[in-house]
Scaffold this active site. Structure first.
Site, PDB file in Angstrom:
ATOM      1  N   SER A   8       5.941   7.764  12.724  1.00 30.16           N
ATOM      2  CA  SER A   8       5.892   6.442  12.114  1.00 30.16           C
ATOM      3  C   SER A   8       6.730   5.425  12.878  1.00 30.16           C
ATOM      4  O   SER A   8       7.693   5.756  13.558  1.00 30.16           O
ATOM      5  CB  SER A   8       6.394   6.535  10.674  1.00 30.16           C
ATOM      6  N   ASP A  22       3.669  -0.820  11.336  1.00 31.05           N
ATOM      7  CA  ASP A  22       3.180   0.494  10.963  1.00 31.05           C
ATOM      8  C   ASP A  22       2.562   1.100  12.211  1.00 31.05           C
ATOM      9  O   ASP A  22       1.872   0.413  12.961  1.00 31.05           O
ATOM     10  CB  ASP A  22       2.144   0.409   9.840  1.00 31.05           C
ATOM     11  N   ASP A  29       0.783  -1.229   0.000  1.00 30.12           N
ATOM     12  CA  ASP A  29       0.000   0.000   0.000  1.00 30.12           C
ATOM     13  C   ASP A  29       0.818   1.284   0.000  1.00 30.12           C
ATOM     14  O   ASP A  29       0.285   2.359  -0.252  1.00 30.12           O
ATOM     15  CB  ASP A  29      -0.940   0.017   1.221  1.00 30.12           C
ATOM     16  N   HIS A  30       2.111   1.207   0.282  1.00 32.72           N
ATOM     17  CA  HIS A  30       2.904   2.423   0.492  1.00 32.72           C
ATOM     18  C   HIS A  30       3.636   2.923  -0.753  1.00 32.72           C
ATOM     19  O   HIS A  30       4.043   4.090  -0.790  1.00 32.72           O
ATOM     20  CB  HIS A  30       3.945   2.188   1.596  1.00 32.72           C
ATOM     21  N   ARG A  40      -1.972  12.499  10.245  1.00 39.20           N
ATOM     22  CA  ARG A  40      -0.679  13.084  10.594  1.00 39.20           C
ATOM     23  C   ARG A  40      -0.418  14.285   9.693  1.00 39.20           C
ATOM     24  O   ARG A  40      -0.681  14.230   8.494  1.00 39.20           O
ATOM     25  CB  ARG A  40       0.409  12.015  10.411  1.00 39.20           C
ATOM     26  N   ARG A  68       8.672   3.362  11.491  1.00 41.47           N
ATOM     27  CA  ARG A  68       9.725   2.900  10.579  1.00 41.47           C
ATOM     28  C   ARG A  68      11.067   2.663  11.288  1.00 41.47           C
ATOM     29  O   ARG A  68      11.643   3.559  11.884  1.00 41.47           O
ATOM     30  CB  ARG A  68       9.881   3.873   9.406  1.00 41.47           C
TER      31      ARG A  68
END
Length: 755
Positions: A643, A160, A95-96, A448, A645
């Site tokens: 995030s 995520d 999806d990213h 965000r 990440r």
């Protein structure tokens, strides 16, 4: 689709006895959070109370979910573990990497072509290790999880930060870094400090223009971006039970913006209805059978202050629609105050783009309510004054809303439907702007809104609102418009007041989809061959990080002293850098390029103490590394918010940074640093941040006796010959200290599996 039914049955069979045991051990009624956490202990039933905010606890989550940008690094690490298959059900969601440019169909085709190497890698790794694979266009990870995998009383982790979306179905769902996912997929325990609990009592009922989104916008204003750190938010009360499951999901999703570990609601009729509508009637029936274990005990609801560490109460009948921003999701403005505040602060009043959808607000109900506003505009011959984009959360939502005419309504007022992907929400947006240096305003229904988050432009003032308020503002084209009282002009000059939005919770004809985009893994993946080209600039096999050398760290260089807000977007930008998420060397070229250097107030400009010249942060780090010199990063409050990440932790590790020293950390980032063998340390006295000088030589002392609860010392050798000794605190427990000594948590896992 119905997944994991045997797993769910197993969880529900064990939950009553484990809950009873926990109630006996604690000697009191239990919150829902406690029921789920104590029934998911790695070592089965609890033997003693685990103090909130103090005890590190080993958990056994039921499943793992990964999105494509983070899955690459997570799976590259998993490949080093030596397992043939994941130990728990796991999924990958593409999806990213889909960039929003001209529209859904073309953007998806472009993404499939541009990212074919990465998609092929993820599909083959998933096939080999028994991981469910959701193809590009299938939808955003959190919406797909809510539609297919989330279940009341379950526990999952996801790579995520908005994984808590599944709390809308009563699941403890927590955002983590890829190394945490590797732990669980390898069959290891997953460690978390026992969270504190914030109870949010909702009374009354939403009406008119107010939506579920406004609840979390209000809560964000109350708690701020770090007020939920180390806590789980549990929503309860008649107002909570009145919300749709997807509305609950919106609230839990955006709980990530206040630093919350996760958020959740108790099981109720709304969740049961959603499960049935999405083809999971058997799960609903199972949950109905143990409903007393899927909600807090009665005395908790009757006397919440006895059981929660903090209680917030919100009357939904009095709640006003909110618009939060700019630059931070906790700047909360009731719609009645927005125009005045916008003028007072000098924010650009013209709204250039309104964007709805994303993982936070892309349910059928969200789309229907926003479409009811757009339909009024269409019927009254009003076109959107702003650009207007719509992002469905999944292929099921896109297919169903298209079938029911909702997408056509949006297009009739000038809307553009984007692919079922994250898109502009994470900076994957080729925004068309005549003057990118001009201050401008956008409004989104996303979660965000940090500087440069959506379009990479520091001059963009991004505001967050519900889909219906965003739609109304896009129609008006100005921040001064209040749809509750202001009128719009039609094409023939008449002034009209918009009616309150309306929207059905579920589609009248039910949900439908031709191809949801799911690919089942091979029953036996032993013959699946994985290939990563040696010259690829998108994928790179990993080498283990080196273990600690067994000594204190002396004469380290200061890489950067970051000033003010430093999120994971500042540490490791998304947007165009997403293409390198599977290549550690290449993506390390974005290390801290968005952080502001405290010594010159510039981004990506730091002094190289060996040459005396100023240069980019990654270049300077590489220079020190090539000369076998370690470095230190110093930061401000809530360092690493945003995030999940883990690249923001792996990049400094890869480029020779040995310690991150800050006033305070965001939870996920602190854990990610520990997992990668880094020192994540905090100033005992936050004012010591000011003692760090640009040309200091830095030593970290006390590592040979590194012990839980015992501070370390930072010695600063200043250029003028003077020195300072600063006390540094840490939250490392014994196993986390072993991660540091081994060089990373993955090194320990690999040693254990090999052994």
């Amino acid at each position: 689709m119905l997944f994991d039914i045997d797993l769910i049955k197993s969880v529900y069979e064990k939950m009553p006895s484990r809950t009873a045991k926990a109630r006996q051990v604690l000697g009191r009624p239990l919150t829902l959070t406690e029921k789920i956490l104590y029934s998911h202990l790695f070592e089965a039933e609890p033997e003693k109370e685990l103090p909130r905010g103090k005890a590190y606890v080993d958990f056994a989550p039921d499943r793992v979910a990964m999105q494509d940008a983070t899955a690459q690094m997570a799976l590259l690490q998993f490949m080093l573990c030596g397992r043939d298959k994941t130990a728990v059900p796991s999924t990958v969601h593409c999806d990213h990497l889909i960039q929003a440019r001209v529209g859904a169909e073309h953007d998806l085709k472009d993404a499939e072509h541009e990212n074919s190497e990465v998609y092929d890698f993820l599909a083959s790794v998933s096939n080999k290790y028994g991981i469910g694979f959701w193809k590009p266009g299938a939808g955003i990870i959190h919406q797909v999880v809510l539609e297919n995998y989330a279940f009341p009383g379950g526990m999952m982790i996801g790579t995520d930060s908005h994984t808590p979306n599944a709390g809308g179905l009563g699941m403890v769902a927590i955002g983590v870094g890829g190394a945490d996912a590797v732990d669980v997929m390898s069959g290891m325990a997953w460690e978390l400090k026992m969270p504190k609990l914030i109870g949010v009592k909702l009374t009354g009922k939403l009406s008119g223009w107010t939506a579920a989104k406004d609840i979390i916008l209000k809560v964000a204003g109350i708690l701020t971006v770090k007020g939920g750190t180390g806590c789980i938010l549990e929503y309860f009360g008649d107002g909570a039970d009145s919300l749709s499951a997807t509305g609950k999901g919106t609230i839990c999703n955006m709980g990530a913006e206040i630093g919350a570990t996760t958020s959740l609601f108790g099981y109720d009729g709304k969740m049961s209805a959603y499960l049935k509508q999405t083809g999971r009637e058997e799960v609903a029936n199972l949950a109905d059978g143990i409903i007393e274990h899927l909600r807090s005990d009665k005395d908790v609801y009757d006397n919440p202050k006895k059981y929660y560490d903090q209680v917030i109460e919100i009357n939904l009948s009095e709640l006003e629609p909110h618009v939060n921003g700019p630059y931070t999701p906790d700047a909360a403005w009731p719609i009645s105050q927005l125009a005045e505040k916008a003028k007072e602060h000098g924010w650009p009043l013209e709204i250039e783009v309104g964007l709805i959808g994303s993982c936070t607000n892309s349910s059928y109900e969200d789309m229907a309510r926003a479409a009811s506003v757009a339909k009024q505009a269409h019927d009254k011959h009003i076109k959107a004054k702003s650009e207007f984009t719509i992002t469905p959360g999944s292929e099921m939502i896109r297919f169903t809303t298209k079938r029911d005419g909702l997408l056509d309504i949006f297009e009739s007022v000038g809307g553009l439907v984007l692919a079922n992907a994250c898109g502009p929400c994470i900076g994957q947006w080729a925004r068309h702007s005549k003057d990118p240096n001009k201050k401008n305003t956008i409004v989104t229904s996303y979660n965000r809104n940090f500087a440069k988050r959506n379009d990479g432009n520091p001059n963009t003032h991004a505001f967050v609102a519900s889909p219906e308020i965003t739609t109304a503002l896009a129609l008006a084209g100005t921040l001064t418009f209040n749809p509750l009282k202001d009128k719009l002009k039609t094409e023939d000059g008449k002034e009209v007041l918009l009616d309150e939005p309306e929207g059905l919770e579920f589609p009248p004809k039910g949900f439908d989809v031709d191809d949801a985009g799911y690919q089942e893994p091979a029953a036996d993946g032993s013959n699946v061959i994985l290939h990563v080209a040696p010259d690829s600039d998108r994928l790179q096999l990993l080498d283990p990080f080196a273990p600690w050398e067994g000594t204190d760290l002396h004469n380290l260089m200061l890489l950067i002293k970051a000033k003010g807000k430093c999120t994971t977007d500042h540490i490791s930008m998304a947007g165009p850098w997403l293409k390198y998420r599977g290549h550690l060397d290449n993506i390390s070229n974005n290390l801290l390029i968005g952080a502001i250097n405290a010594f010159n107030d510039k981004p990506n400009s730091v002094k190289n103490e060996l040459t005396g010249e100023y240069g980019a942060v990654p270049d300077t780090a590489r220079y020190y590394k090539s000369n076998h010199i370690g470095s230190v990063v110093v930061g401000d409050e809530n360092y690493g918010e945003g995030s999940s990440r883990e690249h923001a932790a792996m990049e400094p590790r890869f480029l020779g940074v040995r310690a991150i020293v800050v006033k305070s950390f965001a939870r996920i980032h602190e854990t990610n640093l520990k997992k990668q063998g880094m020192l994540a340390l905090t100033f005992d006295n936050p004012a010591d941040y000011d003692k760090i000088q640009e040309d200091d030589k830095i030593s970290i002392l006390g590592l040979q006796s590194f012990t839980p609860g015992v501070p370390l010392t930072m010695e600063l050798a200043h250029k003028n010959g003077s020195s300072d000794k600063i006390t540094l605190n840490h939250t490392y427990n014994e196993i986390q200290i072993e991660w540091f000594k081994a060089g990373s948590a993955l090194n320990l896992i690999r040693q254990g599996i090999v052994a």
